[in-house]
Design a protein around this motif. Structure first.
Motif, PDB file in Angstrom:
ATOM      1  N   THR A 174      -6.143 -42.740 -30.521  1.00 46.82           N
ATOM      2  CA  THR A 174      -5.979 -41.424 -29.876  1.00 46.82           C
ATOM      3  C   THR A 174      -5.037 -41.454 -28.684  1.00 46.82           C
ATOM      4  O   THR A 174      -4.579 -40.402 -28.242  1.00 46.82           O
ATOM      5  CB  THR A 174      -7.341 -40.882 -29.408  1.00 46.82           C
ATOM      6  N   ALA A 175      -4.729 -42.613 -28.120  1.00 49.56           N
ATOM      7  CA  ALA A 175      -3.944 -42.651 -26.884  1.00 49.56           C
ATOM      8  C   ALA A 175      -2.753 -43.595 -26.975  1.00 49.56           C
ATOM      9  O   ALA A 175      -2.249 -44.057 -25.975  1.00 49.56           O
ATOM     10  CB  ALA A 175      -4.846 -43.074 -25.712  1.00 49.56           C
ATOM     11  N   PHE A 176      -2.266 -43.882 -28.159  1.00 49.39           N
ATOM     12  CA  PHE A 176      -1.201 -44.857 -28.325  1.00 49.39           C
ATOM     13  C   PHE A 176       0.164 -44.253 -27.979  1.00 49.39           C
ATOM     14  O   PHE A 176       0.371 -43.048 -28.035  1.00 49.39           O
ATOM     15  CB  PHE A 176      -1.181 -45.368 -29.770  1.00 49.39           C
ATOM     16  N   VAL A 177       1.111 -45.135 -27.622  1.00 50.95           N
ATOM     17  CA  VAL A 177       2.494 -44.721 -27.392  1.00 50.95           C
ATOM     18  C   VAL A 177       3.471 -45.471 -28.295  1.00 50.95           C
ATOM     19  O   VAL A 177       4.656 -45.176 -28.310  1.00 50.95           O
ATOM     20  CB  VAL A 177       2.894 -44.944 -25.911  1.00 50.95           C
ATOM     21  N   ARG A 178       2.970 -46.452 -29.027  1.00 47.11           N
ATOM     22  CA  ARG A 178       3.766 -47.189 -30.005  1.00 47.11           C
ATOM     23  C   ARG A 178       2.944 -47.327 -31.271  1.00 47.11           C
ATOM     24  O   ARG A 178       1.731 -47.545 -31.212  1.00 47.11           O
ATOM     25  CB  ARG A 178       4.143 -48.590 -29.487  1.00 47.11           C
ATOM     26  N   GLY A 179       3.604 -47.267 -32.410  1.00 40.83           N
ATOM     27  CA  GLY A 179       2.903 -47.436 -33.679  1.00 40.83           C
ATOM     28  C   GLY A 179       1.867 -46.354 -33.903  1.00 40.83           C
ATOM     29  O   GLY A 179       2.102 -45.172 -33.654  1.00 40.83           O
ATOM     30  N   THR A 180       0.667 -46.770 -34.363  1.00 40.54           N
ATOM     31  CA  THR A 180      -0.387 -45.792 -34.680  1.00 40.54           C
ATOM     32  C   THR A 180      -1.666 -46.023 -33.892  1.00 40.54           C
ATOM     33  O   THR A 180      -2.629 -45.281 -34.055  1.00 40.54           O
ATOM     34  CB  THR A 180      -0.710 -45.854 -36.183  1.00 40.54           C
ATOM     35  N   GLN A 181      -1.700 -47.059 -33.032  1.00 38.23           N
ATOM     36  CA  GLN A 181      -2.907 -47.304 -32.246  1.00 38.23           C
ATOM     37  C   GLN A 181      -2.573 -48.199 -31.059  1.00 38.23           C
ATOM     38  O   GLN A 181      -1.444 -48.681 -30.913  1.00 38.23           O
ATOM     39  CB  GLN A 181      -3.984 -47.961 -33.093  1.00 38.23           C
TER      40      GLN A 181
END
Length: 256
Positions: A174-181
């Motif tokens: 819910t809070a990632f900035v790269r990829g999916t997690q």
């Protein structure tokens, strides 16, 4: 700015009588914004600045007055045969001379490092000398980072673990900035230390390498310090970067 109208040898009130043109001193006329139709202009002043709504020639039939603010062309109607006549502001020559002088002054000021007051609108790019600043408004708006050669993005199976955290989510989607997690930890309320770690990684040669760390803190007021370690097995020998510190202490340390 009001412009002056009249006062030239041709600016007199005359009326055609047969084949002759007769001077008509004391004639009263109205000012308009069009040759026919249009709107009457009543925001006028006489030569002393007194407001007037109509124009009256003097005892020599000479016409002289100031028009509305910013108006340089208008039409006068004295009710004579032939209708309205065009009048152009008689001070345009002085205005053009003043504009040329001021424009040259501004250009000279800019060449010698002067100052412009007020707002400045620029269409296109504003460029300066190549050194030290180069183009003042570059076309790109993000840093020209080199692509990562080794990357850990905390995707599924990343192998990192949490220690000392009140809670953690090693697969936070819910809070990632790269990829999916990403991996996230929550510290306790007693000032304890919480960390993400991964031991037993394959050895990496960090000679002449730059390390880029991307992290996010929900509330930096709850952080005493934020440190990043790189070292040998179990961090027996390590380097430490202090990314955030409330007290003024060294930002780089080592333990070898």
């Amino acid at each position: 700015m009001r412009h002056l109208f009249g006062l030239s040898p041709a600016d007199v009130s005359v009326e055609q009588v047969g084949d002759d043109m007769k001077l008509r001193p004391g004639s009263t006329g109205t000012a308009w914004d069009a040759l026919t139709g249009g709107t009457q202009l009543t925001d006028l002043t006489d030569l002393s600045g007194t407001p007037i709504t109509t124009v009256t020639s003097d005892t020599n039939s000479v016409i002289g007055f100031y028009g509305p603010d910013g108006v340089t062309n208008l039409y006068l109607d004295f009710g004579f045969t032939g209708g309205r006549v065009l009048m152009q502001a008689s001070d345009l020559g002085a205005s053009i001379t003043d504009l040329q002088t001021n424009k040259l002054d501004i250009a000279a000021d800019l060449r010698s490092g002067g100052t412009i007051t007020g707002n400045l609108s620029v269409s296109g790019r504003l460029s300066g000398p190549v050194s030290p600043y180069g183009v003042i408004a570059p076309s790109r708006n993000t840093p020209a980072w080199r692509p990562a050669l080794i990357s850990h993005q905390f995707q599924s199976g990343h192998g990192w673990t949490a220690q000392g955290a009140a809670s953690s989510n090693l697969n936070n989607t819910t809070a990632f900035v790269r990829g999916t997690q990403c991996a996230s930890i929550t510290t306790d309320t007693a000032g304890g230390s919480a960390n993400l770690r991964k031991f037993g990684m394959a050895a990496m040669d960090l000679t002449d390498k730059a390390i880029r760390l991307i992290c996010r803190a929900d509330d930096i007021t709850k952080i005493s310090s934020l440190n990043f370690f790189v070292g040998s097995s179990s961090l027996a020998n390590n380097f430490k970067w202090r990314l955030w510190e409330v007290a003024a202490t060294s930002q780089l340390g080592s333990n070898t």
